[in-house]
Design a protein around this motif. Structure first.
Motif, mmCIF file in Angstrom:
data_model
loop_
_atom_site.group_PDB
_atom_site.id
_atom_site.type_symbol
_atom_site.label_atom_id
_atom_site.label_comp_id
_atom_site.label_asym_id
_atom_site.label_seq_id
_atom_site.Cartn_x
_atom_site.Cartn_y
_atom_site.Cartn_z
ATOM 1 N N LYS A 190 -1.329 -13.757 25.141
ATOM 2 C CA LYS A 190 -0.798 -14.955 25.802
ATOM 3 C C LYS A 190 -1.704 -16.153 25.571
ATOM 4 N N ILE A 191 -3.005 -15.929 25.682
ATOM 5 C CA ILE A 191 -3.947 -17.040 25.538
ATOM 6 C C ILE A 191 -3.976 -17.538 24.096
ATOM 7 N N ILE A 192 -4.046 -16.596 23.161
ATOM 8 C CA ILE A 192 -4.116 -17.005 21.755
ATOM 9 C C ILE A 192 -2.836 -17.732 21.356
ATOM 10 N N SER A 193 -1.696 -17.272 21.865
ATOM 11 C CA SER A 193 -0.472 -17.969 21.465
ATOM 12 C C SER A 193 -0.450 -19.383 22.037
ATOM 13 N N CYS A 194 -1.079 -19.602 23.186
ATOM 14 C CA CYS A 194 -1.195 -20.969 23.700
ATOM 15 C C CYS A 194 -2.076 -21.814 22.775
ATOM 16 N N PHE A 195 -3.224 -21.278 22.381
ATOM 17 C CA PHE A 195 -4.108 -22.031 21.477
ATOM 18 C C PHE A 195 -3.397 -22.358 20.164
ATOM 19 N N LYS A 196 -2.662 -21.392 19.647
ATOM 20 C CA LYS A 196 -1.965 -21.625 18.370
ATOM 21 C C LYS A 196 -0.841 -22.636 18.538
ATOM 22 N N ARG A 197 -0.205 -22.613 19.710
ATOM 23 C CA ARG A 197 0.852 -23.582 19.990
ATOM 24 C C ARG A 197 0.293 -24.999 19.925
ATOM 25 N N HIS A 198 -0.996 -25.140 20.226
ATOM 26 C CA HIS A 198 -1.633 -26.458 20.186
ATOM 27 C C HIS A 198 -2.333 -26.710 18.845
ATOM 28 N N GLY A 199 -2.077 -25.870 17.871
ATOM 29 C CA GLY A 199 -2.602 -26.131 16.526
ATOM 30 C C GLY A 199 -4.083 -25.876 16.351
ATOM 31 N N ALA A 200 -4.653 -24.980 17.147
ATOM 32 C CA ALA A 200 -6.083 -24.699 17.016
ATOM 33 C C ALA A 200 -6.345 -23.688 15.910
ATOM 34 N N VAL A 201 -7.467 -23.854 15.220
ATOM 35 C CA VAL A 201 -7.945 -22.844 14.283
ATOM 36 C C VAL A 201 -8.937 -21.964 15.043
ATOM 37 N N THR A 202 -9.437 -20.909 14.393
ATOM 38 C CA THR A 202 -10.475 -20.113 15.037
ATOM 39 C C THR A 202 -11.638 -19.917 14.079
ATOM 40 N N ILE A 203 -12.829 -19.750 14.621
ATOM 41 C CA ILE A 203 -14.019 -19.464 13.811
ATOM 42 C C ILE A 203 -14.724 -18.268 14.437
ATOM 43 N N ASP A 204 -15.732 -17.741 13.732
ATOM 44 C CA ASP A 204 -16.552 -16.709 14.338
ATOM 45 C C ASP A 204 -18.008 -16.957 13.962
ATOM 46 N N THR A 205 -18.896 -16.640 14.861
ATOM 47 C CA THR A 205 -20.334 -16.779 14.620
ATOM 48 C C THR A 205 -20.992 -15.439 14.957
ATOM 49 N N PRO A 206 -22.229 -15.219 14.468
ATOM 50 C CA PRO A 206 -22.885 -13.928 14.734
ATOM 51 C C PRO A 206 -23.208 -13.727 16.212
ATOM 52 N N VAL A 207 -23.376 -12.479 16.607
ATOM 53 C CA VAL A 207 -23.658 -12.166 18.018
ATOM 54 C C VAL A 207 -25.077 -12.579 18.385
ATOM 55 N N PHE A 208 -25.975 -12.651 17.389
ATOM 56 C CA PHE A 208 -27.311 -13.179 17.708
ATOM 57 C C PHE A 208 -27.599 -14.421 16.884
ATOM 58 N N GLU A 209 -28.477 -15.250 17.426
ATOM 59 C CA GLU A 209 -28.890 -16.499 16.793
ATOM 60 C C GLU A 209 -30.414 -16.480 16.695
#
Lengths: 544, 544
Positions: B102-121
């Motif tokens: 449900k949440i992801i479909s809302c973000f996509k409805r608003h044209g958002a892309v997604t990224i990923d970053t490592p679990v540690f910095e």
């Protein structure tokens, strides 16, 4: 086989040329910035991994706070991701999502559930499970409290989960990141943080029925991704033990000799033989006897031959292994996957915990450049893309009463699949869509921002994927260009006169056809256009 | 408000009674084992979190290797997950997947892309970003090489990503786990490993246009989940600074006083006043002036009043803040969400990096037990479910040239949403389906295993979600029971006579209707049954 570093340098050169060309042509700023981003990312790949080392599993000693090349100017601190890790940009995420969706739908087709476990475990949970590779485990700092380590794979946490929750049967998949302090070879898809994608069947069942389904799943997944020919090698730990016994290897040397055999897909026999004889103290004639067996591969005809080999059939374990393989090949026939399966006696698999059937899927024949070049040594081996086997004792190691839960599973090398799909996407030259936006709302004049907001609300409420500019006043030409660049199929335009007459303008971006639509018919008209656009066009996005 | 511990004890009691009843009735073994599992899980919740502590952010000192209660017998080692973490079982995963979708479909409805970053910095990437909370960061052990820490949120890695990749505008979501060495209160949904679910808009845009979309998204998400009434409180960091200045707070005390104001949703004013005066050395009359302002909340009428307050309008920052809020409320009107938004002057938000609009969604009025009881203090506060704001300076902290990228974003408290949806599912008494299996293949006699394999292959090839037993010979009654328990809608039965006549038996589980179908018509018949079953029944699974 191509040298990866020079391949990367080649890519950087041509990407640099592209950027220069775009700048000369005064191309769109967004497009230039995107290509510059790609260039920087390529450069940082080269910089972060300057000297790929051949020694596998070598624990690092030196401090490594080198600045990545391609970064210059004064910095407050080093701006980079941790060694062996990377960010995923939107276009990579779109490809990743596409791969995930194909794999998950295969697991669901087979009725698997999914679970999740924490990214770290008590250190003692991981102790004694990985043999030599334990030195690659990431520990957390002792900040008071429990001693913790990042998970090294998904199999040990799965076994811990089964024992702790007293689950005696489950068919589950788990896709999550695992952590290994290995020497990264990032341009070959080897990282310190990477996804594993595991499917396992736990439970006391009849021989080979869960085992063959794992192979079926590997075949379905690799076929669905269309990335070249492959074969699934199968062997059996009991058969290997039987072979070792028949050749005269003493019991306590089974595991070390098994490790040596495991190297045969990458290392020529003389070297492996040397390891067996000189490092592991095996009698040379014993080693040579082993070599006679581990060269063999085939199908049912090989099985027949081995079942008549008296020195082998005098070993109980060998016979048990052969019986299993025989049944497995029979079931593969029923599943119509015999052409994908090869009984390969040199297959040994590294991990200690396997107790029965083992498998490994490898590429054969024609494949993409990335797939072909990704094997580190680049001479003997072909790339492994999935592997697994039966481990009937692991759960019992976690159970207070030693209660066993037999398990069999496979792990799909999903990072390599990402690399291959990424390379395919770039080779095809087709732009990867990173959003699924269907409609873009544009104002024809200034001062229309609240009208645009109302229009967007109406579209979102109707579950139509909609975007608009975050500028108060926009230029229509720039807006149309944005739609074209990002592949948005429909633009809706409003101006003062449209509002007064209760209409909007609907522009189909592919045909540039523009028409007036009554506000009350807008949603229906948009849906029709979207339906016809998606049926006419080939899907623009890999992820959809 | 209910005491959580006694609620849990109550649950354990009734779950225990259920298990005893099932055993007495000699119910199905699988069902019993499932209920036992739930009982164990409840018990371990109680055991792992024996003394909920009130002190927030208290760093732990004592060694904590207690055995969870509900575990007994000899153990080779402690069988548990790390403190403050948990496994997700299949039924929880099904609920989680439903919330994610449900949440992801809302973000996509608003044209958002997604990224990923490592679990540690790199440790230094996180340094100096979290104020007092920095002590809650998990560090990795120094095993040679870089010093690393687990990410504490997704915002700092996002800012690092933007600076490192020179991205100047992006609208992205990121759903991933973050890590905090906090005192867990697991039965209230507070963990050391938990998901964050962030949506941010980065870029140089016109005032309030990205800001209002964040609120719109929160409203869409919370409405779609149907979990009770809520309101989004909004305020502005510049307005708060203006208020502080107008009341006579010296500049260098703005941040500490802001932290004190932040506690007002959970702590009564006299205590907060005491903190301001005694701990932070504020003049009591200054504190009292602040109290006059921070009690205020409302909408445009409040704005009008404040814009005529001369001590406030003499402060440039206050006026800037008020102008922003005014425009924001105007845009909320256009989006039709004014009824969900409350301008609340006591809202301060803990983090240092906010520079403009801030928001927080909270429950109001009727809601589920979990939602109501999940606030730790359980007296003043109501549960916060999403929060965020504008942070225009954070990316510049990572850029060598201090180049700024203005950002605004929200973070949805997805762990609380999971808890609430889980509680709703259990309250409803409806069984959560953990698989999507459509067809179960059953043999009518012994010795049919290869025929079953062939049938499964045909169904999988047609993308029909199919399961079968891993036993060689099965009892039909047990097989039908399995279908009923797990909600599989169709059973396909084959026996020797069916094979000879080229048919199968198709049983519709809901009606128990059984009919013979020609093998060549099987796929089509199954598809028709599945289509009519899913249209007749209410969807059995929350996740679908």
């Amino acid at each position: 086989m191509a040298d990866d570093k020079s391949m990367l340098e080649e890519q950087i050169k041509s990407q640099g040329a592209l950027v220069r060309k775009l700048k000369e042509e005064k191309a769109d700023a967004d497009q230039i910035s995107e290509e510059v981003k790609k260039l920087l990312s390529l450069k940082s790949q080269l910089g972060i991994d300057p000297k790929p080392q051949k020694v596998k599993g070598n624990s690092e000693k030196s401090k490594e706070n080198k600045k990545p090349s391609g970064e210059d100017g004064p910095k407050k601190f080093v701006l980079k991701t941790a060694k062996g890790t990377r960010d995923f940009a939107p276009d990579q995420m779109a490809i990743r999502e596409g791969v995930f969706n194909k794999i998950i739908s295969c697991f669901k087709r087979h009725g698997a559930v999914t679970i999740d476990t924490p990214v770290f475990e008590l250190k003692e949970t991981l102790t004694g499970k990985y043999g030599e590779d334990s030195k690659l485990i990431y520990d957390l700092a002792d900040q008071g409290g429990e001693l913790l380590s990042l998970r090294y794979d998904l199999t040990v946490p799965f076994a811990r989960y089964l024992a702790m929750n007293k689950v005696s049967n489950i068919k589950r998949y788990h896709i999550a990141k695992v952590y290994r302090r290995d020497n990264p070879a990032m341009n070959r898809g080897r990282f310190r943080e990477f996804y594993q994608c595991d499917f396992d069947i736990a439970g006391q069942y009849d021989p080979m029925l869960p085992d063959v389904e794992c192979i079926k799943i590997v075949v379905e997944i690799l076929s669905s991704l269309d990335i070249g020919d492959f074969v699934v090698k199968v062997n059996h730990r009991k058969l290997l033990d039987g072979v070792f016994a028949a050749c005269g290897v003493p019991n306590h040397k089974f595991r070390p000799i098994c490790s040596a055999v495991d190297k045969l897909d990458k290392t020529p026999w003389p070297e492996v033989r040397k390891e067996m004889v000189e490092e592991k103290g095996l009698d040379p004639s014993t080693a040579d006897k082993i070599w006679e067996y581990v060269q063999l591969s085939g199908g049912t005809e090989l099985l027949g031959k081995l079942l008549q080999d008296e020195s082998l059939t005098s070993q109980k374990r060998a016979v048990e292994g052969l019986e299993d393989i025989k049944l497995l090949l029979q079931y593969c026939e029923a599943y119509g996957i015999s052409n994908r399966v090869s009984f390969t006696m040199s297959l040994a698999r590294g991990l200690d915990y396997y107790t029965g059937v083992i498998y490994e899927a490898v590429f054969t024949g024609a494949q993409t450049a990335v797939a072909a070049s990704s094997d580190e040594e680049g001479s003997v081996g072909v790339g492994s893309i999935a592997g697994g086997g039966r481990y009937d004792e692991l759960v019992g190691m976690f159970d207070g009463k030693g209660r066993k839960v037999p398990c069999v599973g496979i792990s799909v090398g999903i990072e390599r699949l990402f690399s291959i799909m990424e390379a395919k996407a770039y080779e095809s030259g087709q732009k990867v869509r990173t959003t699924e936006t269907e409609v873009y709302v544009i104002a024809a004049q200034k001062g229309m921002v609240e009208e645009r907001l109302k229009l967007c609300k109406a579209l979102w409420d109707a579950d139509i994927k909609t975007e608009q500019s975050y500028k108060k006043n926009t230029k229509m030409l720039t807006e149309f260009q944005y739609c074209e660049q990002t592949g948005i199929p429909v633009a809706i335009i409003i101006g003062q006169s449209e509002i007064e007459t209760g209409i909007v303008k609907l522009k189909v971006m592919s045909s540039r056809e523009e028409r007036e639509v009554k506000r009350c018919d807008m949603l229906e008209e948009i849906r029709q256009v979207l339906a016809s656009e998606s049926s006419v066009e080939s899907k623009p996005s890999i992820s959809s």
